[in-house]
Motif scaffolding. Sequence first.
Motif, mmCIF file in Angstrom:
data_model
loop_
_atom_site.group_PDB
_atom_site.id
_atom_site.type_symbol
_atom_site.label_atom_id
_atom_site.label_comp_id
_atom_site.label_asym_id
_atom_site.label_seq_id
_atom_site.Cartn_x
_atom_site.Cartn_y
_atom_site.Cartn_z
ATOM 1 N N GLY A 76 0.798 -1.169 -0.066
ATOM 2 C CA GLY A 76 0.072 -0.018 0.054
ATOM 3 C C GLY A 76 0.854 1.360 -0.100
ATOM 4 O O GLY A 76 1.552 1.746 1.087
ATOM 5 N N LEU A 77 1.033 2.052 -1.208
ATOM 6 C CA LEU A 77 1.889 3.185 -1.309
ATOM 7 C C LEU A 77 1.563 4.140 -0.421
ATOM 8 O O LEU A 77 2.141 4.890 0.062
ATOM 9 N N TYR A 78 0.222 4.176 0.006
ATOM 10 C CA TYR A 78 -0.282 5.487 0.871
ATOM 11 C C TYR A 78 -0.390 4.933 2.296
ATOM 12 O O TYR A 78 -1.326 5.860 2.883
ATOM 13 N N GLN A 79 -0.006 3.579 2.778
ATOM 14 C CA GLN A 79 -0.312 3.236 3.937
ATOM 15 C C GLN A 79 1.015 3.236 4.855
ATOM 16 O O GLN A 79 1.796 2.847 4.366
ATOM 17 N N ILE A 80 0.707 3.777 6.318
ATOM 18 C CA ILE A 80 1.878 3.542 7.168
ATOM 19 C C ILE A 80 1.459 2.640 8.087
ATOM 20 O O ILE A 80 0.305 2.721 8.805
ATOM 21 N N GLU A 81 2.345 1.818 8.737
ATOM 22 C CA GLU A 81 2.048 1.120 9.696
ATOM 23 C C GLU A 81 2.787 1.401 10.811
ATOM 24 O O GLU A 81 3.831 1.932 11.096
ATOM 25 N N LYS A 82 2.312 1.246 12.237
ATOM 26 C CA LYS A 82 2.960 1.569 13.443
ATOM 27 C C LYS A 82 3.115 0.180 14.433
ATOM 28 O O LYS A 82 2.028 -0.255 14.531
ATOM 29 N N TYR A 83 3.988 0.040 14.894
ATOM 30 C CA TYR A 83 4.463 -0.887 15.939
ATOM 31 C C TYR A 83 4.718 -0.301 17.216
ATOM 32 O O TYR A 83 5.426 0.709 17.310
ATOM 33 N N LEU A 105 -1.430 -0.280 14.428
ATOM 34 C CA LEU A 105 -2.123 0.691 13.935
ATOM 35 C C LEU A 105 -1.579 0.652 12.503
ATOM 36 O O LEU A 105 -0.604 0.861 12.129
ATOM 37 N N LYS A 106 -2.822 1.153 11.586
ATOM 38 C CA LYS A 106 -2.618 1.454 10.169
ATOM 39 C C LYS A 106 -3.053 2.867 9.986
ATOM 40 O O LYS A 106 -4.205 3.164 10.402
ATOM 41 N N TYR A 107 -2.414 3.590 9.093
ATOM 42 C CA TYR A 107 -2.740 4.818 8.641
ATOM 43 C C TYR A 107 -2.935 4.851 7.123
ATOM 44 O O TYR A 107 -1.914 4.520 6.464
ATOM 45 N N ASN A 108 -3.910 5.267 6.518
ATOM 46 C CA ASN A 108 -4.129 5.376 4.880
ATOM 47 C C ASN A 108 -4.303 6.973 4.820
ATOM 48 O O ASN A 108 -5.231 7.602 5.419
ATOM 49 N N ILE A 109 -3.266 7.384 4.187
ATOM 50 C CA ILE A 109 -3.364 8.728 3.760
ATOM 51 C C ILE A 109 -3.644 8.873 2.178
ATOM 52 O O ILE A 109 -3.207 8.699 1.302
ATOM 53 N N SER A 110 -4.740 9.867 2.130
ATOM 54 C CA SER A 110 -5.292 10.556 0.855
ATOM 55 C C SER A 110 -5.035 11.684 0.526
ATOM 56 O O SER A 110 -4.732 12.618 1.440
ATOM 57 N N LYS A 129 -8.913 15.234 9.275
ATOM 58 C CA LYS A 129 -8.924 16.019 8.329
ATOM 59 C C LYS A 129 -7.438 16.258 7.983
ATOM 60 O O LYS A 129 -6.543 16.617 8.909
ATOM 61 N N LYS A 130 -6.894 16.109 6.881
ATOM 62 C CA LYS A 130 -5.547 16.397 6.400
ATOM 63 C C LYS A 130 -5.240 17.702 6.153
ATOM 64 O O LYS A 130 -3.785 17.940 6.529
#
Length: 235
Positions: A76-83, A105-110, A129-130
Amino acid sequence: MFKKSICTIAVLLLFTACAEKNVNVDSYDLSTHWFNLKSLDDNKVVINKNYTEQYNNGNKTSSYADFNVYKKNKTGLYQIEKYSFFEDINKENYNSMLLDKNVDLKYNISQDSIKEEFELDKKQVSSYKKNIKMDDKVIDEVDIDGNVLVCTFSNYYESMNIKDKINAYFKANYFTKDKNYNKVVELLCKDSFIAGEYYIYMAQNMGTILFMGKDEEDGSLVETFSILDTQTILD
């Protein structure tokens, strides 16, 4: 959501004079402040060591360090994972420790929003809100437990000193190490789950640098702050 992230650290708040900017017409990209996107976009791994202290009626009751690992999802190019870890994770033990750890946690940035998914409960997804302007509600939601959370973009600092911010707000000398950050976004959060408020500070291309909050617990005033102690970038 922010509350879920904060609960892994502590329940967390501000006030002081710093170099502030007029942001009546300026807009800021929350994602470039929330995460170190400069490194993550280069497919690097970011490890944050956070240091937390808690005081009850002015007496220190706890202190600890925890570690958060951020990395881009390979598919996922626009997805960040947190551990999240409560034991030391560094470049020597990074690979072995991550083998035994699931993403928290997973963050999807649009283009317009950041969606945060709490991996232990797939039904719990928060949307932020971005692109934000002063006084914008970055988040305004009711979670699955019925708690109301509102976070507002309350200030912006071209330069901010962590020591001054903590000591001015708590009217104490809880923290003595000087740390300065530039281009800092301040979010004021009110959560029906706690009695007080808390503040979140994010520096551009660094991520979260400070949580600060006051709460009441069994008639005791609880003051908590959590700072970004170090940030390590791995290839």
